[in-house]
Write a protein that holds these residues in place. Sequence first.
Motif, PDB file in Angstrom:
ATOM      1  N   GLY A  66       0.739  -1.102   0.123  1.00  0.00           N
ATOM      2  CA  GLY A  66       0.009   0.077  -0.006  1.00  0.00           C
ATOM      3  C   GLY A  66       0.856   1.293   0.070  1.00  0.00           C
ATOM      4  O   GLY A  66       0.349   2.071  -0.685  1.00  0.00           O
ATOM      5  N   LYS A  67       2.056   1.398   0.554  1.00  0.00           N
ATOM      6  CA  LYS A  67       2.835   2.346   0.539  1.00  0.00           C
ATOM      7  C   LYS A  67       3.331   2.852  -0.768  1.00  0.00           C
ATOM      8  O   LYS A  67       3.443   4.034  -1.069  1.00  0.00           O
ATOM      9  CB  LYS A  67       4.068   2.163   1.480  1.00  0.00           C
ATOM     10  N   ALA A  68       3.653   1.739  -1.552  1.00  0.00           N
ATOM     11  CA  ALA A  68       4.456   1.892  -2.909  1.00  0.00           C
ATOM     12  C   ALA A  68       3.089   2.515  -3.630  1.00  0.00           C
ATOM     13  O   ALA A  68       3.225   2.945  -4.557  1.00  0.00           O
ATOM     14  CB  ALA A  68       4.711   0.797  -3.461  1.00  0.00           C
ATOM     15  N   ARG A  69       2.068   1.813  -3.592  1.00  0.00           N
ATOM     16  CA  ARG A  69       0.820   2.466  -4.411  1.00  0.00           C
ATOM     17  C   ARG A  69       0.398   3.936  -3.966  1.00  0.00           C
ATOM     18  O   ARG A  69       0.299   4.562  -4.989  1.00  0.00           O
ATOM     19  CB  ARG A  69      -0.330   1.692  -4.177  1.00  0.00           C
ATOM     20  N   LEU A  91       1.236  -0.714 -10.924  1.00  0.00           N
ATOM     21  CA  LEU A  91       2.341  -0.858 -10.504  1.00  0.00           C
ATOM     22  C   LEU A  91       2.779  -2.317 -10.327  1.00  0.00           C
ATOM     23  O   LEU A  91       1.964  -2.901  -9.270  1.00  0.00           O
ATOM     24  CB  LEU A  91       2.597   0.206  -9.292  1.00  0.00           C
ATOM     25  N   GLU A  92       3.604  -2.693 -10.600  1.00  0.00           N
ATOM     26  CA  GLU A  92       4.173  -3.996 -10.390  1.00  0.00           C
ATOM     27  C   GLU A  92       5.467  -4.051  -9.688  1.00  0.00           C
ATOM     28  O   GLU A  92       6.404  -3.365 -10.321  1.00  0.00           O
ATOM     29  CB  GLU A  92       4.318  -5.018 -11.601  1.00  0.00           C
ATOM     30  N   LEU A  93       5.523  -4.577  -8.572  1.00  0.00           N
ATOM     31  CA  LEU A  93       7.067  -4.829  -7.743  1.00  0.00           C
ATOM     32  C   LEU A  93       7.495  -6.083  -7.477  1.00  0.00           C
ATOM     33  O   LEU A  93       6.608  -7.119  -7.171  1.00  0.00           O
ATOM     34  CB  LEU A  93       6.866  -4.094  -6.417  1.00  0.00           C
ATOM     35  N   THR A  94       8.895  -6.153  -7.863  1.00  0.00           N
ATOM     36  CA  THR A  94       9.529  -7.518  -7.449  1.00  0.00           C
ATOM     37  C   THR A  94      10.906  -6.969  -6.799  1.00  0.00           C
ATOM     38  O   THR A  94      11.258  -6.023  -6.943  1.00  0.00           O
ATOM     39  CB  THR A  94       9.718  -8.336  -8.955  1.00  0.00           C
ATOM     40  N   GLY A  95      11.588  -8.216  -6.191  1.00  0.00           N
ATOM     41  CA  GLY A  95      12.610  -8.031  -5.689  1.00  0.00           C
ATOM     42  C   GLY A  95      13.004  -8.795  -4.416  1.00  0.00           C
ATOM     43  O   GLY A  95      12.203  -9.708  -4.315  1.00  0.00           O
ATOM     44  N   ASP A 109      10.691  -0.015  -1.874  1.00  0.00           N
ATOM     45  CA  ASP A 109       9.552  -0.092  -2.621  1.00  0.00           C
ATOM     46  C   ASP A 109       8.985   1.310  -3.185  1.00  0.00           C
ATOM     47  O   ASP A 109       8.648   1.370  -4.185  1.00  0.00           O
ATOM     48  CB  ASP A 109       8.438  -0.806  -2.021  1.00  0.00           C
ATOM     49  N   VAL A 110       8.871   2.118  -2.255  1.00  0.00           N
ATOM     50  CA  VAL A 110       8.397   3.313  -2.395  1.00  0.00           C
ATOM     51  C   VAL A 110       9.394   4.217  -3.378  1.00  0.00           C
ATOM     52  O   VAL A 110       8.916   4.919  -4.383  1.00  0.00           O
ATOM     53  CB  VAL A 110       8.265   4.412  -1.300  1.00  0.00           C
ATOM     54  N   LEU A 111      10.618   4.119  -3.289  1.00  0.00           N
ATOM     55  CA  LEU A 111      11.382   4.967  -4.298  1.00  0.00           C
ATOM     56  C   LEU A 111      11.487   4.306  -5.755  1.00  0.00           C
ATOM     57  O   LEU A 111      11.286   4.850  -6.893  1.00  0.00           O
ATOM     58  CB  LEU A 111      12.997   4.923  -3.667  1.00  0.00           C
ATOM     59  N   ALA A 112      11.383   2.870  -5.881  1.00  0.00           N
ATOM     60  CA  ALA A 112      11.163   2.272  -7.188  1.00  0.00           C
ATOM     61  C   ALA A 112       9.930   2.637  -7.643  1.00  0.00           C
ATOM     62  O   ALA A 112       9.930   2.955  -8.955  1.00  0.00           O
ATOM     63  CB  ALA A 112      11.172   0.682  -6.871  1.00  0.00           C
ATOM     64  N   ALA A 113       8.752   2.813  -6.790  1.00  0.00           N
ATOM     65  CA  ALA A 113       7.610   3.303  -7.543  1.00  0.00           C
ATOM     66  C   ALA A 113       7.613   4.683  -8.037  1.00  0.00           C
ATOM     67  O   ALA A 113       7.139   5.024  -9.337  1.00  0.00           O
ATOM     68  CB  ALA A 113       6.492   3.044  -6.445  1.00  0.00           C
ATOM     69  N   ALA A 134       7.917  10.427  -0.635  1.00  0.00           N
ATOM     70  CA  ALA A 134       8.195   9.344   0.008  1.00  0.00           C
ATOM     71  C   ALA A 134       8.036   9.505   1.479  1.00  0.00           C
ATOM     72  O   ALA A 134       7.228   8.465   1.875  1.00  0.00           O
ATOM     73  CB  ALA A 134       9.768   9.056   0.074  1.00  0.00           C
ATOM     74  N   VAL A 135       7.981  10.606   2.095  1.00  0.00           N
ATOM     75  CA  VAL A 135       7.808  10.761   3.585  1.00  0.00           C
ATOM     76  C   VAL A 135       6.141  10.612   3.663  1.00  0.00           C
ATOM     77  O   VAL A 135       5.385  10.214   4.567  1.00  0.00           O
ATOM     78  CB  VAL A 135       8.355  12.143   4.168  1.00  0.00           C
ATOM     79  N   ARG A 136       5.337  11.485   2.382  1.00  0.00           N
ATOM     80  CA  ARG A 136       4.079  11.457   2.493  1.00  0.00           C
ATOM     81  C   ARG A 136       3.414  10.062   2.336  1.00  0.00           C
ATOM     82  O   ARG A 136       2.233   9.611   3.104  1.00  0.00           O
ATOM     83  CB  ARG A 136       3.340  12.258   1.515  1.00  0.00           C
ATOM     84  N   ALA A 137       4.044   9.197   1.606  1.00  0.00           N
ATOM     85  CA  ALA A 137       3.702   7.878   1.287  1.00  0.00           C
ATOM     86  C   ALA A 137       3.960   6.834   2.625  1.00  0.00           C
ATOM     87  O   ALA A 137       3.090   5.810   2.797  1.00  0.00           O
ATOM     88  CB  ALA A 137       4.337   7.237   0.241  1.00  0.00           C
TER      89      ALA A 137
END
Length: 305
Positions: A66-69, A91-95, A109-113, A134-137
């Motif tokens: 949810g933070k990344a979204r 948005l799709e995240l892997t790692g 996650d947030v930075l990659a998004a 990033a801080v808002r997320a």
Amino acid sequence: MVDHSDWRVGVASAPVHHGEILQGVFTGDGGLTRGLVTLPCTIHATRATFIPAPGAEVTVTPDWKGKARRAAELAVRAVTPADAGPVGGHLELTGDVPLCRGFGSSTSDVLAAIWAVKDAFTNPLPPQDVARIAVRAETASDSLMFEESTVLFAQREGTVIEDFGYRMPPMRVLGFGARPENDGRGVDTLAFAPARYDQGEIGLFTRLQAMLREAIQMKDVALLGSVATASTEINQRHLPIPKLDLIRNVARDSGALGVQAAHSGDIAGLLFDRDDPEVEERTGLAQRLLQALGIHEQWTYTTGD
């Protein structure tokens, strides 16, 4: 009619960190503020793909990120013009970033998004803007978005307290799980209230900031290691590392220049000068000494130019 010709599939990769070199409270523009200096790390990464689409909804896979979204939503608003109409996407995240260890998985996650959204719309987004998003997320963020310099970062405001002007000097880091009894399960960082520092610690942070400034400007790994060790020792009152005295003995006996830790995690590291001709021998000795203490989860990497 909204022109979608500049849209494309955005891709990005974001690093992790290895806890902190320094964390505490410092004097900023508005008085005392919490701040930290992140130790870069190269052993894990988050990869993101963002596919823009008309409509206001942003979805994410995995759906629990949810933070990344939220970061992607905020980034879309930042990089698209007001008259573009509703814009969303997927948005799709892997790692391979371990959770709750102190590697900064949520910031990665947030930075990659954010970077994937920026790439999708091919619009500039400077690090200062990325930090605020990033801080808002995620309420509190690490400083991974500042790639070209070492900064003392106000993690809850998303602002730079001091830019030290250079990257950290090259180091060999011997990382390890600092709480073997956790068996790699990590620490629930959200369960810990922000540390409350006494006046003596606050005064020490000011001196450590000055020492770190000199260490980075002079590329002095030994001085940087002293700052990291002092910060780790202060954090013992808030989230203690078992066997820290014995770990410090390992550092001394192996010729490590300092001990650093994730101040809200369960990883730590011994710092060595990458350019020391004996760095391999020193690192190997430290690995064996840590194993003798029952610390078997270990990894190494190199950071710096």
